[in-house]
Write a protein that holds these residues in place. Structure first.
Motif, PDB file in Angstrom:
ATOM      1  N   ASN A 357       1.173  -1.341  -0.110  1.00  0.00           N
ATOM      2  CA  ASN A 357       0.696   0.086  -0.229  1.00  0.00           C
ATOM      3  C   ASN A 357       1.184   1.169  -0.118  1.00  0.00           C
ATOM      4  OD1 ASN A 357      -1.491   1.991   0.253  1.00  0.00           O
ATOM      5  ND2 ASN A 357      -3.553   1.005   2.480  1.00  0.00           N
ATOM      6  N   ALA A 358       0.946   1.863  -1.263  1.00  0.00           N
ATOM      7  CA  ALA A 358       1.726   3.242  -0.952  1.00  0.00           C
ATOM      8  C   ALA A 358       1.835   4.508  -0.337  1.00  0.00           C
ATOM      9  CB  ALA A 358       1.760   3.874  -3.087  1.00  0.00           C
ATOM     10  N   VAL A 359       0.086   4.752   0.006  1.00  0.00           N
ATOM     11  CA  VAL A 359      -0.590   5.585   0.762  1.00  0.00           C
ATOM     12  C   VAL A 359      -0.460   5.536   1.935  1.00  0.00           C
ATOM     13  CG1 VAL A 359      -2.859   6.865   1.102  1.00  0.00           C
ATOM     14  CG2 VAL A 359      -2.422   5.539  -1.115  1.00  0.00           C
ATOM     15  N   THR A 360      -0.773   4.198   2.771  1.00  0.00           N
ATOM     16  CA  THR A 360      -0.034   4.030   4.212  1.00  0.00           C
ATOM     17  C   THR A 360       1.627   3.747   3.865  1.00  0.00           C
ATOM     18  OG1 THR A 360      -1.051   1.507   4.305  1.00  0.00           O
ATOM     19  CG2 THR A 360      -2.848   3.433   4.286  1.00  0.00           C
ATOM     20  N   ASP A 361       1.941   3.256   3.215  1.00  0.00           N
ATOM     21  CA  ASP A 361       3.306   2.798   3.592  1.00  0.00           C
ATOM     22  C   ASP A 361       3.824   1.201   3.958  1.00  0.00           C
ATOM     23  OD1 ASP A 361       4.866   5.076   2.225  1.00  0.00           O
ATOM     24  OD2 ASP A 361       4.423   6.510   3.287  1.00  0.00           O
ATOM     25  N   THR A 362       2.574   0.975   3.575  1.00  0.00           N
ATOM     26  CA  THR A 362       2.657  -0.762   4.495  1.00  0.00           C
ATOM     27  C   THR A 362       2.968  -1.558   3.659  1.00  0.00           C
ATOM     28  OG1 THR A 362       0.152  -0.295   4.670  1.00  0.00           O
ATOM     29  CG2 THR A 362       1.400   0.506   6.503  1.00  0.00           C
ATOM     30  N   VAL A 363       4.006  -2.885   3.834  1.00  0.00           N
ATOM     31  CA  VAL A 363       3.428  -4.260   3.505  1.00  0.00           C
ATOM     32  C   VAL A 363       2.777  -5.488   4.624  1.00  0.00           C
ATOM     33  CG1 VAL A 363       4.939  -5.877   2.632  1.00  0.00           C
ATOM     34  CG2 VAL A 363       5.597  -3.771   2.222  1.00  0.00           C
ATOM     35  N   THR A 364       1.683  -5.846   3.824  1.00  0.00           N
ATOM     36  CA  THR A 364       0.971  -7.192   4.727  1.00  0.00           C
ATOM     37  C   THR A 364       1.536  -8.230   3.893  1.00  0.00           C
ATOM     38  OG1 THR A 364      -0.645  -5.431   4.984  1.00  0.00           O
ATOM     39  CG2 THR A 364      -1.314  -7.897   5.106  1.00  0.00           C
ATOM     40  N   PHE A 365       1.802  -8.878   4.390  1.00  0.00           N
ATOM     41  CA  PHE A 365       1.931 -10.577   4.686  1.00  0.00           C
ATOM     42  C   PHE A 365       0.840 -11.454   5.107  1.00  0.00           C
ATOM     43  CE2 PHE A 365       6.213  -8.762   5.654  1.00  0.00           C
ATOM     44  CZ  PHE A 365       7.245  -8.684   4.238  1.00  0.00           C
ATOM     45  N   THR A 366       0.769 -12.610   4.245  1.00  0.00           N
ATOM     46  CA  THR A 366      -0.167 -14.065   4.405  1.00  0.00           C
ATOM     47  C   THR A 366       0.013 -14.027   5.573  1.00  0.00           C
ATOM     48  OG1 THR A 366       1.122 -15.467   3.004  1.00  0.00           O
ATOM     49  CG2 THR A 366      -0.544 -14.314   1.943  1.00  0.00           C
ATOM     50  N   ASN A 367       0.466 -14.480   6.361  1.00  0.00           N
ATOM     51  CA  ASN A 367       0.120 -14.581   7.982  1.00  0.00           C
ATOM     52  C   ASN A 367       0.068 -13.596   8.656  1.00  0.00           C
ATOM     53  OD1 ASN A 367       3.011 -12.962   8.033  1.00  0.00           O
ATOM     54  ND2 ASN A 367       4.370 -14.551   8.021  1.00  0.00           N
ATOM     55  N   GLY A 368      -0.117 -12.620   8.618  1.00  0.00           N
ATOM     56  CA  GLY A 368      -0.469 -11.035   9.130  1.00  0.00           C
ATOM     57  C   GLY A 368       0.234 -10.009   9.897  1.00  0.00           C
ATOM     58  N   VAL A 369       1.487 -10.646   9.423  1.00  0.00           N
ATOM     59  CA  VAL A 369       2.318  -9.576  10.089  1.00  0.00           C
ATOM     60  C   VAL A 369       1.990  -8.157   8.655  1.00  0.00           C
ATOM     61  CG1 VAL A 369       5.130  -9.513   9.516  1.00  0.00           C
ATOM     62  CG2 VAL A 369       3.976 -11.003  11.173  1.00  0.00           C
ATOM     63  N   VAL A 370       1.846  -6.921   9.206  1.00  0.00           N
ATOM     64  CA  VAL A 370       2.476  -5.643   8.577  1.00  0.00           C
ATOM     65  C   VAL A 370       2.972  -5.182   8.849  1.00  0.00           C
ATOM     66  CG1 VAL A 370       0.674  -3.571   8.036  1.00  0.00           C
ATOM     67  CG2 VAL A 370      -0.158  -6.115   8.288  1.00  0.00           C
ATOM     68  N   LEU A 371       4.041  -4.905   8.209  1.00  0.00           N
ATOM     69  CA  LEU A 371       5.558  -3.642   8.521  1.00  0.00           C
ATOM     70  C   LEU A 371       5.281  -2.217   7.871  1.00  0.00           C
ATOM     71  CD1 LEU A 371       8.758  -5.991   7.666  1.00  0.00           C
ATOM     72  CD2 LEU A 371       7.356  -4.775   9.583  1.00  0.00           C
ATOM     73  N   GLU A 372       5.286  -1.167   8.363  1.00  0.00           N
ATOM     74  CA  GLU A 372       5.826  -0.121   7.749  1.00  0.00           C
ATOM     75  C   GLU A 372       6.766   0.664   7.081  1.00  0.00           C
ATOM     76  OE1 GLU A 372       3.496   4.374   9.303  1.00  0.00           O
ATOM     77  OE2 GLU A 372       3.523   2.808  10.505  1.00  0.00           O
ATOM     78  N   VAL A 373       6.947   1.635   6.434  1.00  0.00           N
ATOM     79  CA  VAL A 373       8.656   1.162   6.004  1.00  0.00           C
ATOM     80  C   VAL A 373       8.799   2.459   7.261  1.00  0.00           C
ATOM     81  CG1 VAL A 373       9.521   3.229   4.198  1.00  0.00           C
ATOM     82  CG2 VAL A 373       7.189   2.341   3.414  1.00  0.00           C
ATOM     83  N   GLY A 374      10.560   1.909   7.339  1.00  0.00           N
ATOM     84  CA  GLY A 374      10.920   2.077   8.652  1.00  0.00           C
ATOM     85  C   GLY A 374      11.313   1.103   9.641  1.00  0.00           C
ATOM     86  N   ASP A 375      10.505  -0.033   9.899  1.00  0.00           N
ATOM     87  CA  ASP A 375      10.034  -0.984  10.655  1.00  0.00           C
ATOM     88  C   ASP A 375      11.353  -1.962  10.564  1.00  0.00           C
ATOM     89  OD1 ASP A 375       8.345   0.293  11.692  1.00  0.00           O
ATOM     90  OD2 ASP A 375       6.878  -1.196  10.931  1.00  0.00           O
TER      91      ASP A 375
END
Length: 1019
Positions: A357-375
């Motif tokens: 998601n380029a608007v919220t700057d996040t990557v979501t994985f199928t296992n439920g883990v969500v990372l935000e840019v800088g994490d």
């Protein structure tokens, strides 16, 4: 390169604030006295002294009452709290506080203040006292680089003699006393308020100083004492020692005063930011995130967007190779499986990318883990964290450099470290790169390999001409025996080093660091100019700065003793170009001057700490925007100063209340600041409208959390790529060739016509009758101590407002013609003719309220003058043109919610400012008639008498489809001239003349409301 200095209004105000406090002091050019010759040694014959006569500062002749009146007048015009007394103490009878934010040039200000005090009053002996060697060396450098500037200043035309106090070079004191010109001694507090043999010499009778005490020679000059960072010199021993200097007055300069005296000038963090006197700050934070049940190492570096493909994520992860596990950065798309791409590392089981998601700057994985840019997650040790910081600093540096290189601005990045061995090691006597230097060179090479510079040959050549090992350098203490870099020695309870050699290196190379290398440079000069990345010890972080530091990265543990403001302070000063000119004007000041801080903590934590420090520093600001606050305040207008009456104060208060700009406690709301930011403030009432800028400035002086500087998230910014296909189209090149002309304007108008127009418009003049309020009240039946303290012992029964309709018989003699001539910059003869042509009835209003008559008359005349300027304006082309790569640079934006994907624009995305613009872009991009178009960047501007003007759009249509193939457009939501501001209308009219004068009939300029209007004009 030589740094250039120019007169800036806020600095002149600071100088005048000090000088005006002594108004009425007679000018005496030095009082002669006989210098104490001391005693000759018994075995030496008497020798005539070279310095028999000295010059000391003339005594202060003003009474306390005169001083207080002057101080209050200075405070009044700046709307500062009024002092009730002149603050005196054992050190001095006069103590003035000057508050100036870091990076705004306080050293320059107090140097200029010395020249001004000398010019007005003849005072010539000054001592600058600083808390550390660091600041002392920086001050000395400032005196050196400003010497020529003040010599060439027509107000002064002289040089100051300056020196650093050294107890072993006391001949400087003899010259300080005997010279009649401006003399300045720079001394650090340790030289007189610390224990130690050398430090105590200032109080001792010295054989090598004719049995005299140095302090006695100093105090004989009755110097003016200037304290730089006084909050660091308030210990009992220091305060006691200051008495020995016998100062005529003490001037205290700081951004963060701890003890309050008579504060006569304020330029705090909020003022400096709002006036664009310092860089804007953005932060790239790193958040260490613990994921339950996994040790998978991941660092989400960024999300990249493109108009032609879905967003991709740059992630650092681990890969299994034949020789072990290696960490690598690569781009990932939706559906990528990290387990497979890592070579089957079990830690990445279940890590399949479900969404980017380029608007919220996040990557979501199928296992439920969500990372935000800088994490960063998994095995993140200190070494990993520091490498990530170094990588981020290099990326931030290169992003800025791509843009600023073509504008002649050299970008520097600064790394603070806590141990020299991490940068430079000496194993078995051989100099080697330390851990950070190795990591830097590896990451720098990787970053260059990924840089897309296919179309930017000059910048590519610049990068290729500098080796990775030569583009960084360390500025540290040097061991005099081994010539090796070493950690600086810190005094007890200190976080700052007193190392002259290290500061000498930094300051000596200042101009070289600002310059691009050339083929004519010697090997030594070239070596210095190649440096773009500076490594320095964190203990050397004060007392020096370089205006072109755009990235700061602190590679050390968070230290509670180092405040965030101190951490960013070395990079706040506005940058300079290769000519030494400061980039401090134009609409894009903060686009260019953006400081990126690469933090070792999350963006949220770092900004919260910095915002709290900024808030604490603004504690002296008023918190309530009530009638009492506005009443009596002074505003500056073109026609002079005006005091806010209770009636005007009530109108301002009602205006704020009506538009929800204040809350129940009379605090300024976020609604006000949002409206101001979006240029959508409600119009002021008719009576207040003429003073709109000044009243908005008054409102802005009231503190609110919403007013704090906006600290951007450096990771949110994404590159908006140039669409090279559209940029290379023949139609765009033709359009660019036609509009890419610079021009100079000239103005000629007829004085007779001006007189006639002014006389006509002045017949509409309405002067406000003087009014007064009669308030009746009585003492309350019950009065408490607290009530009396708060001024609530009386209560109002009634009040009535009356108007004075008779002529005002004032004791003040007005020079009506002279005042109007000054305010309009017209001759007395022209003013006299304008007044003679006025309607006599209208002119008779002058007797009712002379001040209001003169203010409104000057305003109307100036408006007619401005209108005629535009009417009689002509543009003449000059040889200079805009460089394409200077205008259409690498574009970076934080808020992609405003972005519109395009096919025919010169960038992949267009960022719109309104619904009207968004609809305009949508129609432009889908129109069969449009070949290519550009939203013109701020760098493309037209000079006008009322400021630079930046048109909105440049559009190329299909040949044969329309009458005007090339079009420059300004989009407005309304065409009603009444809804366009006067200054905006003036700029648009100037633009019409500009394009008429420099282009052919094929290029048309006009203001349009939508695409339909545009087509009607071109077809």
């Amino acid at each position: 390169m030589k740094l250039k200095f120019k007169k800036q209004e806020y600095q002149t105000d600071a100088v005048n604030a000090v000088a005006d406090c002594f108004a009425g002091q007679p000018k005496v050019d030095g009082v002669t006295y006989r210098i104490d010759p001391g005693k000759q040694k018994a075995n030496q014959p008497d020798q005539p002294s070279l310095y028999d006569s000295g010059f000391k500062n003339h005594e202060l002749k003003l009474t306390k009452e005169q001083l207080l009146a002057n101080i209050q007048a200075v405070q009044q015009r700046q709307n500062l709290p009024q002092s009730t007394t002149v603050v005196s103490n054992r050190v001095s009878a006069v103590n003035l506080d000057i508050e100036m934010e870091t990076g705004t040039g306080k050293t320059y200000c107090y140097i200029k203040t010395m020249f001004e005090l000398n010019r007005r009053y003849g005072w010539s002996k000054f001592i600058v006292m600083v808390p550390s060697v660091a600041i002392r060396e920086g001050v000395y450098k400032s005196f050196e680089i400003t010497a020529e500037h003040f010599m060439q200043d027509s107000d002064y035309n002289k040089r100051a003699r300056f020196f650093i106090y050294n107890s072993k070079q006391l001949h400087h004191l003899e010259q300080f006393s005997s010279d009649g010109g401006i003399n300045v001694m720079i001394i650090n507090v340790q030289a007189f308020a610390a224990k130690g043999k050398d430090n105590l010499r200032i109080y001792a009778e010295l054989d090598d100083f004719q049995s005299r005490r140095p302090i006695d020679v100093i105090k004989s000059n009755h110097p003016i004492l200037i304290l730089d960072e006084p909050q660091k010199m308030e210990g009992p021993a220091t305060t006691k020692a200051l008495e020995e200097f016998n100062p005529l007055a003490v001037l205290r300069y700081s951004a963060t005063h701890k003890t309050e005296h008579n504060r006569i000038y304020r330029l705090d963090a909020l003022d400096a930011y709002n006036q664009k006197l310092v860089k804007k700050i953005e932060v790239r934070g790193i958040s260490i995130k613990g994921l339950t049940g996994t040790n998978a190492y991941l660092f989400l570096e960024s999300i990249q967007t493109s108009a032609s493909s879905p967003p991709v994520a740059r992630i650092e992860y681990e890969i299994k190779q034949q020789n072990g596990i290696k960490r690598s950065v690569r781009k990932f798309g939706k559906g990528d499986n990290l387990f497979a791409l890592s070579g089957g590392l079990a830690q990445y089981n279940g890590f399949v990318i479900a969404d980017i998601n380029a608007v919220t700057d996040t990557v979501t994985f199928t296992n439920g883990v969500v990372l935000e840019v800088g994490d960063a997650t998994g095995d993140v040790n200190e070494s990993t964290l520091r490498r990530i910081q170094i990588r981020e600093a290099i990326r931030a540096h290169l992003e800025k450099e791509q843009v600023l290189f073509h504008q002649g601005i050299k970008v520097l990045s600064l790394f603070f470290i806590d141990e020299v061995a991490k940068y430079r090691r000496y194993d078995d006597g051989v100099e080697q790169a330390g851990e950070y230097a190795k990591a830097f060179e590896e990451e720098y090479k990787d970053a260059l390999d990924e840089l897309p510079l296919l179309y930017d040959e000059p910048y590519r050549a610049y990068l290729n001409g500098i080796q990775a090992a030569k583009t960084h350098n360390g500025y540290f203490s040097i061991d005099k025996k081994t010539n090796r870099l070493v950690d600086p020695e810190l005094k007890s309870k200190s976080t700052e080093a007193d190392d002259v050699d290290a500061y000498d290196l930094i300051l000596k190379d200042k101009e070289s660091l600002l310059s691009f290398p050339t083929s004519k440079d010697s090997e030594d000069v070239r070596r210095k100019k190649d440096v773009r990345f500076i490594f320095s010890h964190s203990a050397l972080s004060e007392g020096w700065d370089n205006p072109n530091v755009f990235v700061i990265c602190t590679l050390k543990h968070s230290d509670s003793t180092i405040r965030k403001r101190q951490e960013v302070g070395r990079g706040l000063r506005l940058c300079v170009n290769q000519l030494g000119d400061r980039i401090d004007s134009g609409a894009n000041v903060h686009d260019i001057n953006m400081l990126t801080v690469v933090a070792s903590e999350s963006y949220k934590d770092f900004t919260a700490s910095l915002q709290k420090e900024l808030s604490d520093s603004l504690s002296s600001r008023p918190r309530k925007a009530d009638e009492a606050y506005f009443t009596g305040k002074t505003i500056k207008t073109e026609a002079g100063e005006i005091k806010i009456t209770p009636q005007l104060a009530k109108q301002i208060y009602k205006y704020l209340l009506k538009n929800d700009y204040t809350d129940d406690n009379d605090g300024i709301t976020a609604t006000y600041h949002d409206a101001k930011k979006n240029d959508s403030l409600a119009p002021l009432p008719t009576e207040l409208a003429p003073y709109a800028p000044q009243i908005i400035q008054l409102i802005d002086s009231v503190y609110s959390d919403a007013a704090l500087p906006d600290i951007g998230n450096g990771r949110k910014g994404k590159i908006n790529p140039l669409n090279q296909t559209n940029l290379d189209k023949t139609e765009f090149k033709e359009l660019w060739a036609r509009i890419n002309r610079k021009a100079a304007y000239t103005v000629h108008f007829d004085t007779t016509e001006l007189i006639r127009k002014c006389a006509v418009v002045l017949d509409t003049l309405q002067v406000t009758k003087l009014q007064y309020t009669v308030t009746t009240g009585h003492q309350k039946a019950t009065v408490t101590y607290d009530g009396l303290k708060e001024g609530e012992g009386f209560e109002v029964r009634e009040s009535a407002t009356e108007f004075e309709s008779k002529s005002i018989h004032s004791a003040v003699k007005y020079d009506l013609i002279g005042r109007l001539a000054d305010d309009t910059k017209l001759t007395r003869r022209t003013i006299a003719e304008i007044l003679m042509n006025m309607n006599s009835t209208v002119f008779s209003q002058y007797r009712l309220n002379p001040e209001d008559f003169m203010i409104k008359t000057a305003k109307l005349i100036n408006e007619q003058k401005a209108t005629m300027v535009v009417e009689h304006l002509t543009y003449s082309p000059v040889d200079d043109k805009h460089e394409l790569l200077d205008i259409f640079t690498v574009d970076k934006h934080n808020d992609f919610t405003r972005a519109v994907k395009t096919n025919h624009h010169v960038y992949d995305y267009v960022f719109t400012d309104s619904k009207n613009e968004r609809e305009f872009v949508a129609e432009l991009d889908t129109s069969a008639e449009v070949v290519v178009y550009a939203k013109l960047p701020r760098g493309f501007f037209i000079p006008t008498p009322v400021g630079n003007y930046n048109p909105d759009w440049a559009i190329a249509f299909k040949e044969g489809a329309v009458k005007h193939i090339y079009f420059v457009a300004e989009t407005k939501g309304s065409m009603s001239s009444m809804e366009l501001r006067e200054i905006e209308k003036c700029k648009i009219n100037c633009a019409r003349k500009f394009f008429t004068g420099i282009t052919t009939n094929n290029v048309k300029y006009d203001v349009v409301t939508d695409y339909g209007t545009l087509l009607n004009i071109v077809k």
